[in-house]
Design a protein around this motif. Structure first.
Motif, mmCIF file in Angstrom:
data_model
loop_
_atom_site.group_PDB
_atom_site.id
_atom_site.type_symbol
_atom_site.label_atom_id
_atom_site.label_comp_id
_atom_site.label_asym_id
_atom_site.label_seq_id
_atom_site.Cartn_x
_atom_site.Cartn_y
_atom_site.Cartn_z
ATOM 1 N N ILE A 72 0.835 -1.201 0.000
ATOM 2 C CA ILE A 72 0.000 0.000 0.000
ATOM 3 C C ILE A 72 0.869 1.250 0.000
ATOM 4 O O ILE A 72 0.591 2.221 -0.719
ATOM 5 N N LEU A 73 1.944 1.262 0.788
ATOM 6 C CA LEU A 73 2.838 2.418 0.811
ATOM 7 C C LEU A 73 3.484 2.638 -0.552
ATOM 8 O O LEU A 73 3.553 3.773 -1.046
ATOM 9 N N HIS A 74 3.956 1.573 -1.175
ATOM 10 C CA HIS A 74 4.560 1.715 -2.508
ATOM 11 C C HIS A 74 3.491 2.016 -3.567
ATOM 12 O O HIS A 74 3.772 2.733 -4.540
ATOM 13 N N GLY A 75 2.287 1.461 -3.407
ATOM 14 C CA GLY A 75 1.204 1.788 -4.329
ATOM 15 C C GLY A 75 0.793 3.245 -4.217
ATOM 16 O O GLY A 75 0.481 3.900 -5.232
ATOM 17 N N LEU A 76 0.788 3.781 -2.994
ATOM 18 C CA LEU A 76 0.500 5.200 -2.792
ATOM 19 C C LEU A 76 1.559 6.058 -3.473
ATOM 20 O O LEU A 76 1.246 7.081 -4.086
ATOM 21 N N ARG A 77 2.790 5.632 -3.387
ATOM 22 C CA ARG A 77 3.899 6.347 -4.037
ATOM 23 C C ARG A 77 3.698 6.392 -5.549
ATOM 24 O O ARG A 77 3.841 7.444 -6.178
#
Length: 277
Positions: A72-77
């Motif tokens: 999720i953190l990398h997808g948000l990025r």
């Protein structure tokens, strides 16, 4: 009465600080994803498939055993990068068209704005899907498709106030002393549209996040194995009965980031618009 007026003036500033803080936290989480993510977002584990939230995996795992929080953190990025790039490109192209149309008027305005009307005639998602169908799926083409969709919005938005500013006394004075057209547009017209640009950029960012997530959900945006919030939501729907966490948390992440950007845009508009003070 004076105290009440002063508190009303201070109120929007405090709300703007709160909205800015939320936005800063969201952007910081995206930028620092490689640092704060507890696991490699691409690392798979057969033994950890479809786990719920726990001490090891705070938000659980997906069907391949990949850590949901890290993805999720990398997808948000990825989502923010695509949205920022698309809105920035749309502002550059559409804003230039709007300013040139307002400044030169005549046939220049008619031709450019009719081209923008043609783009405006297509539904947002249909036009974006058509562009990606021609260029091929991927993060870069998704950003380009969103930029093309948003270009006529910026063109129309900047053309209106630019028409008024272009007829102002200080612009006429700059023309009378021989200032070039480019200098007048950049130094005299564009700075007076800064508040309009900032507000519209923040508001369009929230919708760009939703468009990017929708395209990824359909398999037309960011391609696997690169994490994407929309793609995670699409993959998670197949396992709702076994483990709903992937769909739940990825959908919640899309909701939160869209809300934060929209909230910041609304507060920024209320603060900068003198008619709403």
């Amino acid at each position: 009465m004076a105290g009440a007026s002063a508190s009303l003036r201070r109120g929007p500033s405090r709300v703007l600080l709160v909205a800015g803080a939320f936005l800063a936290l969201t952007v910081a989480a995206a930028l620092l994803a490689p640092v704060i993510a507890p696991f490699d977002p691409l690392a798979q584990s057969v033994l950890a498939r479809l786990q719920g939230p726990g001490a090891t995996h705070f938000l659980g795992t997906d069907q391949f055993g990949r850590d949901l929080l890290s993805r999720i953190l990398h997808g948000l990025r990825a989502s923010l990068a695509i949205s920022f790039g698309a809105v920035g490109l749309a502002l550059l192209v559409g804003g230039t068209i709007g300013l040139v149309s307002a400044y030169y008027r005549g046939w220049t305005e008619r031709i450019l704005m009719r081209l923008m009307d043609i783009l405006f005639a297509f539904p947002v998602m249909l036009l974006a899907i058509g562009i990606i169908a021609v260029l091929g799926p991927g993060a870069t083409t998704t950003a380009a498709a969103i930029a093309i969709v948003y270009t006529p919005i910026f063109a129309r938005l900047l053309r209106g106030p630019a028409l008024v500013v272009a007829q102002s006394d200080y612009v006429m004075s700059a023309r009378s002393i021989g200032a070039s057209d480019a200098r007048i547009i950049v130094h005299h017209i564009l700075p007076n549209l800064a508040s309009v640009v900032l507000v519209q950029m923040s508001l369009l960012m929230s919708t760009a996040i939703l468009v990017e997530a929708s395209l990824s959900f359909l398999g037309l945006g960011t391609q696997p194995p690169t994490p994407s919030l929309g793609m995670m939501l699409s993959e998670g729907r197949n396992f709702l009965l076994l483990s709903p966490w992937a769909a739940l948390f990825s959908g919640l992440a899309i909701l939160v980031v869209a809300f934060v950007l929209n909230f910041f845009g609304d507060v920024l508009r209320d603060t900068l618009d003198p008619r709403l003070r």
